[in-house]
Design a protein around this motif. Sequence first.
Motif, PDB file in Angstrom:
ATOM      1  N   ALA A 145       0.816  -1.301  -0.068  1.00  0.00           N
ATOM      2  CA  ALA A 145       0.052   0.089  -0.028  1.00  0.00           C
ATOM      3  C   ALA A 145       0.947   1.254   0.024  1.00  0.00           C
ATOM      4  N   ARG A 146       0.533   2.320  -0.693  1.00  0.00           N
ATOM      5  CA  ARG A 146       1.112   3.500  -0.891  1.00  0.00           C
ATOM      6  C   ARG A 146       0.614   4.460   0.310  1.00  0.00           C
ATOM      7  N   PRO A 147       1.358   5.336   0.771  1.00  0.00           N
ATOM      8  CA  PRO A 147       0.981   6.372   1.771  1.00  0.00           C
ATOM      9  C   PRO A 147       0.080   7.520   1.187  1.00  0.00           C
ATOM     10  N   THR A 148      -0.961   7.856   1.778  1.00  0.00           N
ATOM     11  CA  THR A 148      -1.764   9.200   1.243  1.00  0.00           C
ATOM     12  C   THR A 148      -0.823  10.269   1.432  1.00  0.00           C
ATOM     13  N   GLU A 149      -1.468  11.535   0.977  1.00  0.00           N
ATOM     14  CA  GLU A 149      -0.838  12.690   0.942  1.00  0.00           C
ATOM     15  C   GLU A 149      -0.834  13.211   2.300  1.00  0.00           C
ATOM     16  N   ALA A 150      -1.849  13.009   3.097  1.00  0.00           N
ATOM     17  CA  ALA A 150      -1.979  13.357   4.394  1.00  0.00           C
ATOM     18  C   ALA A 150      -0.819  12.774   5.244  1.00  0.00           C
ATOM     19  N   MET A 151      -0.837  11.399   4.975  1.00  0.00           N
ATOM     20  CA  MET A 151       0.291  10.780   5.767  1.00  0.00           C
ATOM     21  C   MET A 151       1.710  11.381   5.311  1.00  0.00           C
ATOM     22  N   GLN A 152       1.985  11.375   4.001  1.00  0.00           N
ATOM     23  CA  GLN A 152       3.257  12.012   3.592  1.00  0.00           C
ATOM     24  C   GLN A 152       3.392  13.466   4.296  1.00  0.00           C
ATOM     25  N   ALA A 153       2.540  14.283   4.710  1.00  0.00           N
ATOM     26  CA  ALA A 153       2.702  15.456   5.173  1.00  0.00           C
ATOM     27  C   ALA A 153       3.152  15.346   6.607  1.00  0.00           C
ATOM     28  N   LYS A 154       2.310  14.291   7.339  1.00  0.00           N
ATOM     29  CA  LYS A 154       2.627  14.059   8.672  1.00  0.00           C
ATOM     30  C   LYS A 154       4.126  13.396   8.976  1.00  0.00           C
ATOM     31  N   TYR A 155       4.766  12.828   7.957  1.00  0.00           N
ATOM     32  CA  TYR A 155       5.855  12.443   8.083  1.00  0.00           C
ATOM     33  C   TYR A 155       7.123  13.208   7.514  1.00  0.00           C
TER      34      TYR A 155
END
Lengths: 236, 291
Positions: free
Chosen positions: A70-80
């Motif tokens: 699974a790929r990360p969502t944009e929101a998750m990328q922003a969090k990380y």
Amino acid sequence: MDSDYAGGSGEADREIIRLWRTWRTVFEMLQDRGYEVTEDEVQISLSEFRAKFQEPTSGLPRRDQMKISARPTEAMQAKYTALPSKSNPNPQPDCGTIYVEFCADSSGVGTKQVRTFNHTVDENNFHSGIFITQTPISPSAVRLLSGIPGRICEHFQEQDLLVNITRHELVPKHVLLSPEEKARLLERYRLKESQLPRIQVSDPVARYLGLRRGQVVKIIRKSETAGRYASYRWVI
Amino acid sequence: MPSPDRPAAASSPALAQRPGTDPRHLAIALHHAQQIQAQKDTQTLILDRILELIELPSSPTADPATPAAADVAALKSALRPFQPADYDNLILERNIEGRCGYALCPREHRKEDPRVRFRIVWGAKGSGAGGRGREMDIVPREKLEMWCSSECAERAMYIRVQLAEEPVWERRADDRRGRQILLLEEGRAASNDHHRQRQPSASVKDVLGQLDNLNLATGSASDSADLALERGDVHPALHGGRVEVQIREKQVAAGSTRAPELRPEDRMGGAIEGYVPRDTQDQDQDMLDLL
């Protein structure tokens, strides 16, 4: 012979139901962590799961086919994504495609299986991996799993994921803060991060959310007097 | 202040020059960080060694009673940094691979009935109480399944008790434990030699095995270098401690010292640490009165 077959089928049936629940929890976990999964995948019904992963003749599950990426969502990328600093003005998100694999061996999972798993993760350039086994794995295997530089590999037992612990009524909601929110929190309360209360990486909820050392998690509880009550934990 | 959990950042010169930093704090943080790094390195090394030892012995027909010299040397050098717990991990890993827990045995481990939880094991004849009968032991299945036979169990445990308990980074340079490991066969041969000077060995096979073991002392220099690396001796952090020790002679004041001599008030014993006992006080008074 007949009764033997019936007993075996009942056993296999129970196993497939348990595995189905684990499978669903894995998807809920990926969703809660912020990976891209569809609602259909999360809500998979038992009959669909059977059609996909049950051996038609013996009724046993086909664990070797149970693989997820699974790929990360944009929101998750922003969090990380770390805050931009002078030395690193354009930080990249520290998360990526995750790979989940169920181990087919029913007993004695050691360094051999973990090595193959590590190899798969490394070869396909996955950012992180989750290895799910039926039995506990040996101490050296645990060390080997966490030893790949630059990649994050976790291990769960199937029975740990049988129920989703975060859906229990006594488990409060845990929300991961992004580096920006963390900075704002520390600014607002004039704290250093070491002055926050702490939560261990090995905490069941922290393991569920895949928290990393140094992150801050916000815990929202119900309170009789205040309605809602938020507290913060520094992951160590 | 440099944060102690980031040694890489702390070692940069920019941090050391920042106002308000104390070089002592920086040094302490670095010292601890390097120590922790050395420990981590050692643990990775032990893990690698375990992975190597799973593959032993090199030939599938090797006899654990008379192992090949190369395998023995590999086992002995690999076991140096091990603690008993690491050795247990090795046995566990070998069993997961389906092999006997003794690293020099190529056979498969025993498989007992999975429903059975305990087994009764009888000892040799005359091993019971008072040298009569047989010794009886109730052994859990897991313990029994670790080995291919009780001989291998004995061989493996003989090595385990020789390992040093403390981790490598706490061992002292002169610690002999865990550095000279004897196999059970070697240990027996040595004690036989000790008891009855040079009796011919029982079988040709044994003699051959011992001949193989004769040329073991090669490459000891590189071994000791390896050990130094394992112990983390090369690390600058472990060279000297955090405290600089400087030995300085005490300066004796000029002028000669005199031996103590009797003073008049010491005649009756004098004061004990400043206290004059009452009896002698009175006596002194009496003497003074008399005079």
